[in-house]
Design an enzyme around this catalytic site. Structure first.
Site, short mmCIF file in Angstrom:
data_model
loop_
_atom_site.label_atom_id
_atom_site.label_comp_id
_atom_site.label_asym_id
_atom_site.label_seq_id
_atom_site.Cartn_x
_atom_site.Cartn_y
_atom_site.Cartn_z
N ARG A 36 11.54 -5.49 5.17
CA ARG A 36 11.34 -4.06 4.86
C ARG A 36 12.31 -3.17 5.63
NH1 ARG A 36 5.55 -1.58 5.47
NH2 ARG A 36 5.67 -2.74 7.42
N ARG A 74 -0.35 -9.09 13.02
CA ARG A 74 -0.98 -8.06 12.18
C ARG A 74 -1.74 -8.71 11.02
NH1 ARG A 74 4.18 -5.18 10.75
NH2 ARG A 74 2.95 -4.01 9.26
N ARG A 131 -10.19 0.40 8.30
CA ARG A 131 -9.67 -0.92 8.64
C ARG A 131 -10.69 -1.76 9.39
NH1 ARG A 131 -3.87 0.18 8.71
NH2 ARG A 131 -2.82 -1.75 9.14
N LYS A 175 0.83 -1.21 0.00
CA LYS A 175 0.00 0.00 0.00
C LYS A 175 0.87 1.26 0.00
CE LYS A 175 -2.14 -1.13 3.87
NZ LYS A 175 -1.46 -2.41 4.18
P1 AP5 Z 1 4.78 -1.56 1.87
O1 AP5 Z 1 4.45 -0.77 0.65
O2 AP5 Z 1 5.53 -0.88 2.94
O3 AP5 Z 1 3.47 -2.31 2.42
P2 AP5 Z 1 2.17 -1.77 3.17
O4 AP5 Z 1 1.00 -2.42 2.55
O5 AP5 Z 1 2.19 -0.29 3.25
O6 AP5 Z 1 2.40 -2.45 4.58
P3 AP5 Z 1 2.28 -1.87 6.06
O7 AP5 Z 1 3.05 -2.79 6.92
O8 AP5 Z 1 2.63 -0.41 6.08
O9 AP5 Z 1 0.77 -2.04 6.31
P4 AP5 Z 1 0.07 -2.00 7.66
O10 AP5 Z 1 -1.31 -1.91 7.20
O11 AP5 Z 1 0.39 -3.12 8.56
O12 AP5 Z 1 0.74 -0.76 8.42
P5 AP5 Z 1 0.18 0.67 8.81
O13 AP5 Z 1 1.32 1.58 8.90
O14 AP5 Z 1 -0.96 1.04 7.97
O15 AP5 Z 1 5.62 -2.85 1.37
C1 AP5 Z 1 6.09 -3.81 2.29
C2 AP5 Z 1 7.47 -4.33 1.84
O16 AP5 Z 1 7.34 -5.03 0.60
C3 AP5 Z 1 8.49 -3.23 1.57
O17 AP5 Z 1 9.75 -3.66 1.97
C4 AP5 Z 1 8.42 -3.01 0.07
O18 AP5 Z 1 9.64 -2.53 -0.44
C5 AP5 Z 1 8.11 -4.41 -0.43
N1 AP5 Z 1 7.27 -4.41 -1.63
C6 AP5 Z 1 6.22 -3.60 -1.88
N2 AP5 Z 1 5.66 -3.88 -3.06
C7 AP5 Z 1 6.37 -4.91 -3.60
C8 AP5 Z 1 6.29 -5.66 -4.81
N3 AP5 Z 1 5.34 -5.42 -5.71
N4 AP5 Z 1 7.18 -6.65 -5.00
C9 AP5 Z 1 8.13 -6.90 -4.08
N5 AP5 Z 1 8.28 -6.24 -2.92
C10 AP5 Z 1 7.41 -5.25 -2.67
O19 AP5 Z 1 -0.39 0.40 10.29
C11 AP5 Z 1 0.45 0.11 11.36
C12 AP5 Z 1 -0.35 0.00 12.65
O20 AP5 Z 1 -1.00 1.26 12.93
C13 AP5 Z 1 -1.48 -1.02 12.66
O21 AP5 Z 1 -0.99 -2.32 13.00
C14 AP5 Z 1 -2.41 -0.44 13.72
O22 AP5 Z 1 -1.94 -0.71 15.01
C15 AP5 Z 1 -2.30 1.06 13.49
N6 AP5 Z 1 -3.30 1.58 12.56
C16 AP5 Z 1 -3.07 2.20 11.36
N7 AP5 Z 1 -4.21 2.55 10.75
C17 AP5 Z 1 -5.22 2.14 11.57
C18 AP5 Z 1 -6.63 2.19 11.49
N8 AP5 Z 1 -7.26 2.74 10.41
N9 AP5 Z 1 -7.35 1.67 12.51
C19 AP5 Z 1 -6.75 1.14 13.59
N10 AP5 Z 1 -5.41 1.04 13.73
C20 AP5 Z 1 -4.64 1.55 12.73
MG MG Z 2 2.29 1.15 4.85
#
Ligand code: AP5
Ligand code: MG
Length: 215
Positions: A128, A172, A89, A14
Site C-alpha cells: 500500500r 495487526r 473494533r 475499508k
Molecule cells: P485499504 O482500503 O487501505 O484497506 P483498509 O481496510 O482500510 O486497511 P487499514 O490498514 O487501513 O485497516 P486498519 O484497520 O488496520 O487501519 P486503521 O487505520 O483503521 O486497502 C489496503 C490496500 O489494498 C491498498 O493498497 C489498496 O489499494 C489495496 N486494495 C484495496 N481494495 C482492493 C481490491 N479490491 N483489490 C486489490 N487491492 C485492493 O487503524 C490503524 C491503527 O489505529 C490500529 O492498528 C489501531 O492501533 C488504531 N485504531 C484505529 N481505530 C481503532 C479503534 N476503533 N480502536 C482501537 N484502536 C484503533
Molecule cells: Mg483504512
C-alpha cells in the site's frame, strides 16, 4: 439517511470502499485510524498516546476511542448519517456505539463486513502507498498510480504507512482475529450484518455493496 459501519481486517479495503461510498451517499467518512494519524502529525496529546499502540499494531485503549467517536457523531454533518471505518473494533466499542445511537432513537442500518484471507491481506498491506496530502490509497501492484510515487487525484507525494511493515502488519491481523472478529457474531445477531467477499475488484465489490444498501 445511512448509518453504516465498515468492518474487516487490516487491508480488507475499508478505506478504499469508504471513499466511494461517502461520495455516492453524501455522508461523512469517519475513520478512527485517520483521526489518530492526523493527531500524530499535529503532535497532540491524543496523538502521542495513540502512537505507542499504533506503531506496535496494537489497539488504542477503548476509553481513548469511544469519547472521540461520540464527539464526532454529535456534529451537525452526521445528522443525515455517517460511515464509520475502523470503529467499532471491540465488543465494548460496539456496545457503546449502540447505546449512544439508542439515546436518539437510532440504530445502524448496515454493517458491511469485508472478508479477505491472510495471504492477500499481507500483500495488500505491504504494497500500500497513501497520499500524504489527500489520503487516497494505492497499491504498487494492484492499483498503481499513473506516475510512480505521485497521487493521481491531487499530485501529492505517496508514502508508506509506518504500520505497514511485514512484522507490524502481521500483528495487526492477529489482533483483528482475537479482538475484532467477535463483532461479526455480535452484528449477525443484531441483524445488521452483510458479508462481502473482498477478494474481487474494487468496482465489483462496490457494486455489490451498493446493491445491499440500496440506491
Ligand atoms: P485499504 O482500503 O487501505 O484497506 P483498509 O481496510 O482500510 O486497511 P487499514 O490498514 O487501513 O485497516 P486498519 O484497520 O488496520 O487501519 P486503521 O487505520 O483503521 O486497502 C489496503 C490496500 O489494498 C491498498 O493498497 C489498496 O489499494 C489495496 N486494495 C484495496 N481494495 C482492493 C481490491 N479490491 N483489490 C486489490 N487491492 C485492493 O487503524 C490503524 C491503527 O489505529 C490500529 O492498528 C489501531 O492501533 C488504531 N485504531 C484505529 N481505530 C481503532 C479503534 N476503533 N480502536 C482501537 N484502536 C484503533
Ligand atoms: Mg483504512
Amino acid at each position: 439517511m445511512l448509518r453504516a459501519v465498515l468492518l474487516g481486517p487490516p487491508g480488507a479495503g475499508k478505506g478504499t470502499m469508504a471513499f466511494k461510498i461517502v461520495d455516492k451517499y453524501g455522508i461523512p467518512h469517519i475513520s478512527t485510524g485517520d483521526i489518530f494519524r492526523a493527531n500524530i502529525k499535529e503532535g497532540t496529546e491524543l496523538g502521542k498516546k495513540a502512537q505507542e499502540y499504533m506503531n506496535k499494531g496494537e489497539l488504542v485503549p477503548d476509553e481513548l476511542v469511544c469519547d472521540l467517536v461520540k464527539d464526532r457523531l454529535s456534529k451537525d454533518d452526521c445528522s443525515n448519517g455517517f460511515l464509520l471505518d475502523g470503529f467499532p473494533r471491540t465488543i465494548m466499542q460496539a456496545v457503546e456505539l449502540d447505546a449512544f445511537l439508542k439515546e436518539s432513537g437510532n440504530r445502524l442500518d448496515i454493517v458491511v463486513n469485508i472478508q479477505v484471507g491472510k495471504e492477500e491481506l499481507m500483500k495488500r498491506l505491504t504494497g500500500r502507498r497513501v497520499c500524504k496530502n489527500c489520503g487516497a490509497s494505492y497499491h504498487i501492484v494492484n492499483i498503481p498510480p499513473k506516475v510512480e510515487g505521485v497521487c493521481d487525484q491531487c499530485g501529492g507525494e505517496l508514502q508508506q504507512r509506518k504500520d505497514d511493515n511485514a512484522e507490524t502488519a502481521e500483528n495487526r491481523i492477529n489482533v483483528y482475529e482475537t479482538q475484532t472478529a467477535p463483532l461479526v457474531g455480535y452484528y449477525a445477531e443484531s441483524g445488521a450484518l452483510a458479508d462481502f467477499n473482498g477478494e474481487t475488484s474494487v468496482d465489483s465489490l462496490f457494486d455489490k455493496i451498493v446493491e445491499a444498501i440500496g440506491e
